[in-house]
Design a protein around this motif. Structure first.
Motif, PDB file in Angstrom:
ATOM      1  N   GLY A 128       0.856  -1.185   0.000  1.00 33.59           N
ATOM      2  CA  GLY A 128       0.000   0.000   0.000  1.00 33.59           C
ATOM      3  C   GLY A 128       0.889   1.231   0.000  1.00 33.59           C
ATOM      4  O   GLY A 128       2.037   1.174  -0.431  1.00 33.59           O
ATOM      5  N   TRP A 129       0.353   2.326   0.498  1.00 35.30           N
ATOM      6  CA  TRP A 129       1.100   3.580   0.463  1.00 35.30           C
ATOM      7  C   TRP A 129       1.470   4.063   1.872  1.00 35.30           C
ATOM      8  O   TRP A 129       0.586   4.208   2.726  1.00 35.30           O
ATOM      9  N   ASP A 130       2.737   4.261   2.090  1.00 32.57           N
ATOM     10  CA  ASP A 130       3.266   4.866   3.320  1.00 32.57           C
ATOM     11  C   ASP A 130       2.843   4.149   4.599  1.00 32.57           C
ATOM     12  O   ASP A 130       2.506   4.784   5.595  1.00 32.57           O
ATOM     13  N   LEU A 131       2.860   2.838   4.551  1.00 32.57           N
ATOM     14  CA  LEU A 131       2.522   2.056   5.743  1.00 32.57           C
ATOM     15  C   LEU A 131       3.774   1.692   6.546  1.00 32.57           C
ATOM     16  O   LEU A 131       3.685   1.285   7.701  1.00 32.57           O
ATOM     17  N   ILE A 132       4.929   1.846   5.940  1.00 32.73           N
ATOM     18  CA  ILE A 132       6.200   1.533   6.619  1.00 32.73           C
ATOM     19  C   ILE A 132       6.524   2.661   7.603  1.00 32.73           C
ATOM     20  O   ILE A 132       6.512   3.832   7.247  1.00 32.73           O
ATOM     21  N   GLN A 133       6.808   2.263   8.855  1.00 32.54           N
ATOM     22  CA  GLN A 133       7.079   3.276   9.890  1.00 32.54           C
ATOM     23  C   GLN A 133       8.566   3.461  10.172  1.00 32.54           C
ATOM     24  O   GLN A 133       9.025   4.576  10.415  1.00 32.54           O
ATOM     25  N   VAL A 134       9.293   2.352  10.165  1.00 31.68           N
ATOM     26  CA  VAL A 134      10.698   2.404  10.592  1.00 31.68           C
ATOM     27  C   VAL A 134      11.611   2.391   9.360  1.00 31.68           C
ATOM     28  O   VAL A 134      11.395   1.589   8.451  1.00 31.68           O
ATOM     29  N   PRO A 135      12.619   3.252   9.316  1.00 30.78           N
ATOM     30  CA  PRO A 135      13.546   3.228   8.175  1.00 30.78           C
ATOM     31  C   PRO A 135      14.182   1.851   7.971  1.00 30.78           C
ATOM     32  O   PRO A 135      14.399   1.113   8.929  1.00 30.78           O
ATOM     33  N   ALA A 136      14.468   1.532   6.719  1.00 28.90           N
ATOM     34  CA  ALA A 136      15.084   0.247   6.380  1.00 28.90           C
ATOM     35  C   ALA A 136      16.562   0.266   6.734  1.00 28.90           C
ATOM     36  O   ALA A 136      17.115   1.324   7.056  1.00 28.90           O
ATOM     37  N   VAL A 137      17.216  -0.890   6.662  1.00 30.94           N
ATOM     38  CA  VAL A 137      18.679  -0.859   6.733  1.00 30.94           C
ATOM     39  C   VAL A 137      19.180  -0.352   5.379  1.00 30.94           C
ATOM     40  O   VAL A 137      18.456  -0.400   4.373  1.00 30.94           O
ATOM     41  N   TYR A 138      20.399   0.125   5.352  1.00 25.67           N
ATOM     42  CA  TYR A 138      21.040   0.619   4.126  1.00 25.67           C
ATOM     43  C   TYR A 138      20.815  -0.396   3.007  1.00 25.67           C
ATOM     44  O   TYR A 138      20.981  -1.593   3.211  1.00 25.67           O
ATOM     45  N   HIS A 139      20.412   0.093   1.820  1.00 25.26           N
ATOM     46  CA  HIS A 139      20.248  -0.849   0.702  1.00 25.26           C
ATOM     47  C   HIS A 139      20.697  -0.226  -0.607  1.00 25.26           C
ATOM     48  O   HIS A 139      20.508   0.966  -0.844  1.00 25.26           O
ATOM     49  N   ALA A 140      21.332  -1.064  -1.423  1.00 26.34           N
ATOM     50  CA  ALA A 140      21.933  -0.601  -2.677  1.00 26.34           C
ATOM     51  C   ALA A 140      21.466  -1.481  -3.829  1.00 26.34           C
ATOM     52  O   ALA A 140      21.197  -2.669  -3.657  1.00 26.34           O
ATOM     53  N   ALA A 141      21.379  -0.865  -5.012  1.00 22.37           N
ATOM     54  CA  ALA A 141      20.904  -1.568  -6.215  1.00 22.37           C
ATOM     55  C   ALA A 141      22.026  -1.692  -7.237  1.00 22.37           C
ATOM     56  O   ALA A 141      22.734  -0.725  -7.506  1.00 22.37           O
ATOM     57  N   VAL A 142      22.146  -2.884  -7.801  1.00 25.76           N
ATOM     58  CA  VAL A 142      23.066  -3.095  -8.914  1.00 25.76           C
ATOM     59  C   VAL A 142      22.264  -3.780 -10.034  1.00 25.76           C
ATOM     60  O   VAL A 142      22.133  -4.997 -10.060  1.00 25.76           O
ATOM     61  N   PRO A 143      21.697  -2.983 -10.967  1.00 30.06           N
ATOM     62  CA  PRO A 143      20.874  -3.604 -12.010  1.00 30.06           C
ATOM     63  C   PRO A 143      21.696  -4.426 -13.008  1.00 30.06           C
ATOM     64  O   PRO A 143      22.791  -4.008 -13.399  1.00 30.06           O
TER      65      PRO A 143
END
Ligand code: NAD
Ligand code: ZN
Length: 361
Positions: A128-143
């Protein structure tokens, strides 16, 4: 109210920049949280050079993920539990980061795991939209495939027990992207095309939508032009560089607008028949002359030039109940319809009309 967008904090771009990943991650490792979690598409498992190049440290966790099916909430929960277990065994709280290496599916899994490590319950609770309350751990993308824009978007698209819907939040956005065009060079030709068409369709839907504004237009026009170069002109040594930037700009374009009819309908196909995103969008788009006449005509020229045969008759064996479910899933996506057809979209896109379109595919 205007949306106050979070964007990816750091971007490294260029051929061979993957070699810098170790240095980039070093800055995130701490004495309390030294471990990195590498979430890697298992297509790279056997005898692929990328496997040898992963900058793994002894304490790191390598999760090979399978994306034959697009990400499901159940799979995210299982992978998150695996990371938690490993952390508990090491008497550690959280890893230093989660690195997603693969196409849109793998990047989405990495996003979702990084969110679920800090938020309680099942990932299905946060679709859904904006249901996450706590920040995630650091995350990185390598496409390793370009087109979805998952590297820049604020969503991770998941199929749950009841719906296919993203976890949309500011916390979903990656902290880092590593854009190395060399990594997409060996993608299978058809897959490269279909994922590329996801980008092309993002542009058409954004540029013809009622939500269009100068921000989305600026990114969308550049992305569209790059897609035209890549798929309608002869290959050049920097075709992959262009496709990678097209994906990024296409993602930025829809960030401040919306997608449209092809995406809404493709979600229905995916939910009921498991049709993957890029190919699903392409299958649908070919029947949307009425809504995107110019875009569909150009898309057909791309199909021809690239020698791609679209699958036909995908809904031929579907029951009325299945078609109804497709219609329900598609119609749930109000903003997409409103962007495509305006405020009175419900008068234009009736259930009957949508059913008829699905039946033709
Ligand atoms: P994908 O990640 O599903 O991968 C498709 C296939 O290509 C897989 O078999 C994979 O193993 C293979 N593959 C990937 N890279 C390869 C490489 N370099 N060489 C060889 N094989 C490779 O494909 P995709 O089109 O990038 O992503 C689609 C997914 O992205 C869907 O799950 C969709 O829901 C999601 N998506 C997310 C967003 C977002 O904003 N988060 C946007 C659009 C789509
Ligand atoms: Zn898409």
């Amino acid at each position: 109210m205007f949306r106050n967008f979070k964007t990816v904090k750091r971007i490294v771009f260029g051929r061979g920049c993957f070699n810098q990943l170790d240095d980039i991650l070093a800055a995130q490792r701490t004495a309390e949280c030294p471990d990195m979690v590498f979430v890697v598409d298992d297509v790279f498992k056997k005898g692929k050079p990328l496997q040898e190049r992963l900058p793994l440290h002894d304490e790191d966790l390598l999760l090979w993920v399978n994306v034959d099916d697009e990400p499901k909430t159940k799979y995210v929960d299982q992978l998150t539990a695996e990371v938690r277990k490993a952390m508990t065994e090491r008497r550690r709280h959280l890893p230093a980061g989660v690195i997603g290496i693969g196409g849109g599916s793998t990047m989405d899994l990495a996003k979702a795991i990084s969110l679920m490590l800090t938020n309680p319950g099942s990932s299905a609770d946060y679709q859904g939209w904006d249901l996450i309350q706590v920040p995630a751990v650091y995350h990185a993308a390598v496409p390793t495939l370009s087109g979805t824009g998952a590297e820049v978007s604020r969503t991770t698209v998941l199929t749950g027990p009841e719906k296919k819907l993203g976890i949309n939040s500011d916390h979903t956005v990656f902290d880092q992207m590593v854009l190395d065009p060399e990594l997409i060079a060996d993608a299978p030709r058809e897959q490269r095309f279909y994922t590329g068409m996801d980008c092309y369709i993002h542009c058409v839907e954004s540029l013809t939508g009622t939500y269009l504004n100068a921000f989305s237009q600026a990114y969308g026009e550049k992305s569209l032009a790059l897609c035209q170069e890549v798929f309608l002109q002869a290959d050049t040594p920097d075709s992959d560089d262009k496709l990678m930037m097209a994906s990024y700009f296409g993602g930025m374009s829809i960030a401040y607008s919306q997608v449209g009819v092809a995406h809404a309908m493709s979600y229905g196909l995916a939910f009921v028949l498991g049709v993957h995103h890029g190919i699903g969008n392409s299958i649908v788009f070919d029947y949307l002359d009425e809504f995107y006449p110019q875009g569909v005509a150009e898309f057909r020229r791309m199909l021809e030039r690239q020698g791609i045969d679209l699958p036909r008759g995908v809904t031929a064996a579907s029951s009325d109940a299945q078609i109804d479910t497709m219609v329900n899933v598609a119609l749930m996506l109000h903003p997409l319809w409103e962007n495509a057809l305006g405020k009175d979209w419900q008068q234009i896109m009736t259930r009957e009309k949508l059913r008829d379109l699905y039946r033709r595919m």
